[in-house]
Design a protein around this motif. Structure first.
Motif, short mmCIF file in Angstrom:
data_model
loop_
_atom_site.label_atom_id
_atom_site.label_comp_id
_atom_site.label_asym_id
_atom_site.label_seq_id
_atom_site.Cartn_x
_atom_site.Cartn_y
_atom_site.Cartn_z
N ILE A 1 -16.54 2.61 6.63
CA ILE A 1 -15.18 2.09 6.49
C ILE A 1 -14.38 2.97 5.55
CG2 ILE A 1 -13.84 0.19 5.46
CD1 ILE A 1 -15.93 -1.73 6.60
N GLY A 2 -13.14 3.26 5.92
CA GLY A 2 -12.19 3.89 5.02
C GLY A 2 -11.27 2.82 4.48
N TYR A 3 -11.23 2.66 3.16
CA TYR A 3 -10.48 1.57 2.54
C TYR A 3 -9.28 2.14 1.79
CZ TYR A 3 -10.24 -3.28 0.82
OH TYR A 3 -9.89 -4.59 0.58
N ILE A 4 -8.08 1.64 2.13
CA ILE A 4 -6.85 2.04 1.45
C ILE A 4 -6.36 0.85 0.65
CG2 ILE A 4 -4.52 2.95 1.73
CD1 ILE A 4 -5.44 3.90 4.56
N PHE A 5 -6.35 0.99 -0.67
CA PHE A 5 -6.00 -0.12 -1.55
C PHE A 5 -4.50 -0.13 -1.83
CE2 PHE A 5 -10.39 1.02 -2.38
CZ PHE A 5 -11.04 -0.20 -2.45
N GLN A 6 -4.06 -1.17 -2.58
CA GLN A 6 -2.65 -1.25 -2.96
C GLN A 6 -2.25 -0.07 -3.82
OE1 GLN A 6 -1.37 -4.93 -4.65
NE2 GLN A 6 -2.24 -6.19 -3.04
N LYS B 1 0.66 9.64 -3.98
CA LYS B 1 -0.69 9.15 -4.24
C LYS B 1 -1.24 8.38 -3.04
CE LYS B 1 -0.14 8.69 -9.26
NZ LYS B 1 0.00 7.72 -10.39
N GLN B 2 -0.39 7.56 -2.42
CA GLN B 2 -0.86 6.79 -1.27
C GLN B 2 -1.18 7.69 -0.08
OE1 GLN B 2 -2.20 4.21 -2.30
NE2 GLN B 2 -1.28 2.69 -0.93
N ARG B 3 -0.40 8.75 0.10
CA ARG B 3 -0.71 9.67 1.19
C ARG B 3 -2.06 10.36 0.97
NH1 ARG B 3 3.79 13.78 1.80
NH2 ARG B 3 4.85 12.89 0.00
N VAL B 4 -2.32 10.73 -0.28
CA VAL B 4 -3.62 11.34 -0.59
C VAL B 4 -4.74 10.32 -0.39
CG1 VAL B 4 -5.02 12.41 -2.39
CG2 VAL B 4 -2.59 13.00 -2.19
N ALA B 5 -4.50 9.07 -0.79
CA ALA B 5 -5.52 8.03 -0.60
C ALA B 5 -5.82 7.82 0.88
CB ALA B 5 -5.05 6.73 -1.24
N ILE B 6 -4.78 7.88 1.71
CA ILE B 6 -5.00 7.77 3.16
C ILE B 6 -5.84 8.93 3.65
CG2 ILE B 6 -3.86 7.81 5.42
CD1 ILE B 6 -1.42 6.49 4.02
N GLY B 7 -5.51 10.14 3.19
CA GLY B 7 -6.28 11.31 3.61
C GLY B 7 -7.73 11.22 3.18
N ASP C 1 -5.29 -2.80 2.59
CA ASP C 1 -4.99 -4.08 1.95
C ASP C 1 -3.65 -4.00 1.24
OD1 ASP C 1 -5.03 -6.57 0.85
OD2 ASP C 1 -6.68 -6.21 -0.52
N GLU C 2 -2.58 -4.41 1.94
CA GLU C 2 -1.22 -4.35 1.42
C GLU C 2 -0.95 -3.01 0.73
OE1 GLU C 2 0.82 -7.87 0.24
OE2 GLU C 2 -1.05 -8.99 0.13
N PRO C 3 -1.10 -1.91 1.47
CA PRO C 3 -1.03 -0.59 0.84
C PRO C 3 0.35 -0.20 0.33
CG PRO C 3 -1.08 -0.39 3.22
CD PRO C 3 -1.34 -1.83 2.92
N LEU C 4 1.40 -0.96 0.69
CA LEU C 4 2.75 -0.63 0.23
C LEU C 4 3.25 -1.60 -0.83
CD1 LEU C 4 4.46 0.25 3.64
CD2 LEU C 4 3.01 1.67 2.18
N ALA C 5 2.44 -2.59 -1.18
CA ALA C 5 2.91 -3.66 -2.07
C ALA C 5 3.31 -3.15 -3.45
CB ALA C 5 1.83 -4.73 -2.20
N ALA C 6 2.67 -2.08 -3.92
CA ALA C 6 2.94 -1.59 -5.27
C ALA C 6 4.06 -0.56 -5.31
CB ALA C 6 1.67 -0.98 -5.86
N LEU C 7 4.69 -0.28 -4.16
CA LEU C 7 5.71 0.76 -4.08
C LEU C 7 7.10 0.16 -4.02
CD1 LEU C 7 4.05 3.11 -1.43
CD2 LEU C 7 3.85 3.21 -3.91
N ASP C 8 8.09 0.88 -4.56
CA ASP C 8 9.48 0.45 -4.42
C ASP C 8 9.96 0.78 -3.01
OD1 ASP C 8 10.20 3.19 -4.35
OD2 ASP C 8 10.56 3.24 -6.49
N GLU C 9 11.19 0.32 -2.68
CA GLU C 9 11.69 0.46 -1.31
C GLU C 9 11.78 1.93 -0.88
OE1 GLU C 9 12.09 -2.01 0.88
OE2 GLU C 9 11.24 -3.24 -0.73
N GLU C 10 12.16 2.80 -1.79
CA GLU C 10 12.28 4.22 -1.44
C GLU C 10 10.92 4.82 -1.10
OE1 GLU C 10 14.12 8.40 -3.28
OE2 GLU C 10 14.32 6.50 -4.37
#
Length: 364
Positions: free
Chosen positions: A78-83, A138-144, A157-166
């Motif tokens: 499994i590849g896991y992408i966190f918040q 950081k999230q793009r690297v985590a996805i990679g 698991d809600e991978p965009l929850a910690a990001l602002d709208e931009e």
């Protein structure tokens, strides 16, 4: 390739009893906080052992309580992408990606690193450390890193929850590419109707630990009887083609023979798009209105009128462009004599559709 989930679990006054299948593409677990989304994803990851159940993917049984099978998390492929990205701060981006590749079962089975780097546009970041990256980077690297472990299943698991709208707007197109370009199921946890509308190929709607519906994003989000995120988040999903870009800053789309105008959409003519139309941004009229500033007027037939607990009502209108939901007052519904089978027109202001509610349609 299919993920199969059937689990039961009870703790702290909460009872989960959920079963579904998730094909390739993005399967969104969608519902309010406390509906069971994270419990399910943790059970699939092996971070929680349910009271009973069975979880299998690509012929591999990861959990079967009846036969006493319970694979450890690291054996579940499994590849896991966190918040949050959860990158190693002392390693460069290149080294963080290499850490993911280290978990691939064999070198021959690893994803092509250059393809992943290109898909996520992180080539310029390889020599940086996480402290020098934005939240979206950081999230793009985590996805990679997750992809380079050659997973048979991706959990987000809600991978965009910690990001602002931009930053969310920056990341969403990469999840669209992930959906369309990798051949493994992606289980995506979210309580955001906008994210689900843009990304999901399959939606599993959850309420109080139960699966209340499963279908496409258009089917689930356009059904006023479901509303897994509540009436305030209600909104339907239309699929349209980019027709042309006008010099006054508007993009003209075509959906079911109906012209729709939105602020400039950065997509080439002919591109297929998904558009989420929020129910609170839709007005209704029995006759085709004249002399309005709104450019988008969709004729249709009332499918249903669903009164709310308060003064509101949710009207489902079937139009040539697809189903549209309108959140109006019950008084307005009565004044307009709206009922199943009545003709009406949906009025949508061009500028009311947010850029985050417009994305690439899933590849077919």
């Amino acid at each position: 390739m299919m993920l199969e989930v059937a689990i039961k679990h009870a703790f702290g006054g909460f009872s989960l009893d959920a079963g579904f299948t998730a094909p390739s593409g993005v399967t969104a677990l969608f519902g309010r906080s406390g509906s069971g989304k994270t419990t399910i994803i943790n059970a699939v990851a092996g971070l929680l052992t349910p009271d009973e159940g069975r979880i299998a993917s690509r012929g591999t049984v990861m959990l079967d309580t009846h036969h006493r099978i319970n694979l450890k998390p690291h054996r579940r492929r499994i590849g896991y992408i966190f918040q949050e990205g959860r990158l190693f701060p002392h390693l460069s981006v290149r080294q963080n990606l290499g850490y993911g590749a280290w978990f691939a079962p064999t070198p021959a089975g690893r994803q092509d690193a250059s393809r992943v780097v290109e898909m996520l546009a992180i080539g310029d970041l390889l020599d940086r450390r996480p402290g020098a990256l934005s939240g979206g980077e950081k999230q793009r690297v985590a996805i990679g890193r997750a992809l380079l472990s050659a997973p048979e299943l991706v959990l987000a698991d809600e991978p965009l929850a910690a990001l602002d709208e931009e930053r969310k707007a920056e990341i969403l197109p990469y999840f669209e590419r992930l959906r369309d370009e990798i051949s493994v199921p992606i289980l995506y946890v979210s309580h955001s109707a906008s994210e689900v509308a843009r990304l999901a190929t399959t939606v599993v709607a959850l309420e109080a630990g139960r699966v209340v519906a499963k279908g496409t994003a258009a089917e689930i989000l356009g059904d006023p009887a479901i509303l897994p995120a509540g009436a305030r988040e209600a909104g339907a999903v239309l699929t349209a083609h980019v027709k042309t870009h006008h010099p006054d800053g508007l993009t003209e789309l075509e959906a079911g023979g109906i012209a729709l105008f939105l602020p400039t959409v950065h997509a080439a003519p002919g591109s297929r798009l998904r558009i989420r139309i929020a129910a609170h941004d839709v007005m209704l009229s029995r006759e085709r209105p004249e002399g309005l500033s709104a450019l988008n007027i969709l004729p249709g037939t009332v499918h249903s009128v669903r009164p709310g607990d308060g003064p509101g009502a949710l009207v489902a209108l079937d139009t040539p462009a697809g189903r549209v939901l309108a959140r109006i007052t019950r008084r307005s519904a009565q004044t307009l004599a709206l009922s199943s089978g009545a003709t009406a027109h949906a009025i949508i202001k061009t500028v009311s559709v947010a850029a985050s509610d417009v994305g690439a349609a899933a590849a077919t």
